[in-house]
Design a protein around this motif. Structure first.
Motif: not given
Length: 581
Positions: A363-364, A407-409, A414-420
């Motif tokens: 989710e964002t 909104d772009n994150i 699992h709490g992993q952050v991804v810039l997408a």
């Protein structure tokens, strides 16, 4: 050492052969380096093949390192540039960056430097592109015509001849550039200035033509003849290196532009759930904007889920945007970080213009914060650190993101952050990044955008730093750091009126040190923020260091009340001095 590289993509075939020979006295360190790289598949059509030779002066204590570094670095960086850049743009940028690094490092070395002469030739399509600095030599043998393609840039000092306009010699670099058509059977010879005074043009032609089928043997003959001739004329022991490149086969036709490799593909029409494209089925429409469409896709062959991004159908004729779209794809392909979305290769040949990314079942950050209002400070700081590493990975590739906001994150289960999202990403340039600023405005600014985007001033890495810090401030407090939205500023006087609202007043768990680090990264004046993002990331890991490093940080603007108090004390002292007279 006979090798060939060829491709049959769209009847674009380039085939090269090369040979090498190197002779050097054992008592001297090698100071020259040479290499040939023949790309494969699409990379050969987009970037071509490269041949280089580098040479440093024998008085240089680290001559071998200087020569090897220039060759290896050029090959690594040139083939990492975006596919839609042309040869001249790609090679020139790489060489200027390499020159800046070499020049800066030489100032820290005793008894040597990273100065070297360099000649690099890129063969792409039916053309060759030659980039030359210093006094290395490149010749072309076409039929019976033997021609030198490079100019000797040397300076006479005290009876010795030193290379001038060489790589790493000065902060600015003057590059000789020549673009020439190729013919099948062309032979290119790369060598160093040590051969001067040994072989004549007729010697080169005779020795190469003796058995042109074996280029390694031809190079060996040249080296042996040069060594023998030097001994006959009483020259000191020298090293000789020769590299021959032969054009065995040319493409049927010239490729106009590397970006056309994908740019000629049609833009997909509007898609809906259930529609199919290139063996994939649309599962959901994730986003529709004026510039792009984002879909969640399922591969019908492997049942794998992916995210597809394609240009908006109404922009299919806007080549400028298509070029930027190719840059987005390059970012996804080249930036290697677990915190940045990764590209996925399609299982079938692409018939339309798009790129695929791995699907992240999350989710964002906006949605995550809404669903986890009781999340601890440690949880939120862990997300902040991951996000900072994502931005740092982009900056290492000289990419500005320009659209860092919640909104772009994405945050996975699992709490992993991804810039997408890379819709506004842009490569750093030397023009104050005017194009980057205009692109960010076109895509749309947010409340987390740095003030400089609204004020027509230079943008850069510290602009991303501001957006990152603003997003982290929001994550910790649920609010923004300034009452006035920076992206709505109309003049520079507005910067002086921006007053930072302490994060501690909204979240008492935020330490004073962390609040100080955020305040500095969010300074309205770009020059007063952290010089490097790594400094901010370090303080996110250990906020206590903020107090220790404050003495070395740039001066910060104090509240007006502070200076008013100082002025009052000075006035009181002045009055007392009068009374005591």
């Amino acid at each position: 050492m006979l090798q060939r590289g060829e491709t049959t993509l769209a009847e674009q075939v380039l085939s090269l052969s090369y040979g090498q020979a190197f002779v050097a006295p054992e008592r001297r360190h090698h100071r020259s380096s040479m290499s040939v790289r023949i790309a494969e598949g699409n990379a050969l059509s987009a970037k071509g093949a490269s041949a280089l030779i580098s040479d440093s002066t024998w008085r240089n204590a680290i001559a071998k390192q200087a020569g090897d570094l220039s060759v290896r670095s050029f090959l690594a960086d040139y083939y990492s540039t975006p596919d839609h850049w042309d040869v001249k743009n790609s090679a020139t940028r790489v060489l200027r960056a390499l020159n800046s690094w070499s020049y800066s490092q030489s100032g820290h070395i005793e008894g040597g430097s990273y100065v070297s002469s360099l000649s690099a030739m890129v063969y792409r399509g039916r053309e060759a592109h030659l980039f030359h600095m210093g006094d290395t030599l490149v010749f072309r043998l076409r039929g019976a015509e033997f021609e030198q393609l490079t100019r000797d840039h040397v300076t006479d000092l005290g009876g010795y001849r030193y290379p001038s306009r060489a790589l790493g010699l000065d902060g600015s670099l003057d590059i000789d550039y020549v673009r020439m058509p190729l013919k099948q059977g062309d032979l290119f010879l790369f060598t160093t200035r040590a051969v001067r005074g040994t072989l004549m043009p007729s010697d080169y032609v005779q020795l190469i033509r003796s058995d042109v089928s074996d280029l390694d043997a031809a190079c060996e003959r040249l080296a042996e003849a040069a060594q023998l001739r030097a001994a006959e004329r009483g020259y000191g022991a020298e090293q000789f290196c020769f590299q021959l490149v032969r054009i065995d086969r040319l493409p049927a036709e010239q490729v106009d532009h590397p970006g056309r490799l994908y740019g000629d593909l049609p833009v997909p029409s509007e898609l809906g759930v259930g529609d199919r494209l290139d063996g994939m089925e649309v599962q959901a429409v994730l986003s529709r904007t004026a510039h792009a469409r984002v879909y969640r896709m399922r591969d019908l062959r492997s049942d794998r889920e992916m995210v597809m991004k394609a240009p908006s159908p109404e922009l299919s004729s806007r080549n400028a945007y298509l070029e930027h779209f190719l840059l987005q794809q390059w970012v996804v392909e080249r930036v290697n970080s677990p915190f940045v979305a990764r590209v996925v290769e399609p299982s079938r040949p692409r018939r339309y213009l798009y790129y695929l990314m791995g699907f992240i079942g999350g989710e964002t950050l906006t949605e995550w914060a809404r669903r986890h209002p009781q999340a601890s400070l440690d949880q939120r700081l862990d997300i902040a650190r991951q996000l900072a590493q994502a931005v740092q990975a982009l900056h290492r590739r000289d990419v500005l993101h320009q659209q860092i906001h919640p909104d772009n994150i994405l945050v996975d289960p699992h709490g992993q952050v991804v810039l997408a999202d890379f819709g506004a990403c842009h490569l750093r340039e030397g023009d104050g990044h005017k194009k980057a600023r205009e692109l960010a405005r076109q895509i749309g600014l947010s409340e987390h955008s740095a003030p400089e985007y609204a004020l027509d001033t230079d943008v850069g890495r510290r602009s991303d730093q501001y957006s990152l810090a603003s997003t982290i401030y929001w994550l910790l407090t649920g609010a923004v750091p300034y009452a006035q939205a920076p992206h709505q500023l109309r003049s520079h006087t507005g910067l002086e009126q921006m007053t930072y609202r302490s994060a501690r007043t909204r979240n008492p768990e935020v330490s004073a040190e962390l609040d100080d680090a955020l305040r500095r990264a969010l300074d309205p004046q770009r020059s007063l923020r952290f010089r490097r993002l790594s400094e901010f990331l370090y303080l996110l890991r250990d906020p206590r260091q903020a107090t220790r490093s404050a003495s070395g940080s740039p001066a910060r603007r104090e509240p007006a009340s502070f200076w008013q108090g100082i002025a009052g004390i000075l006035l009181l002292l002045l009055v007392l001095s009068w009374l005591l007279k």
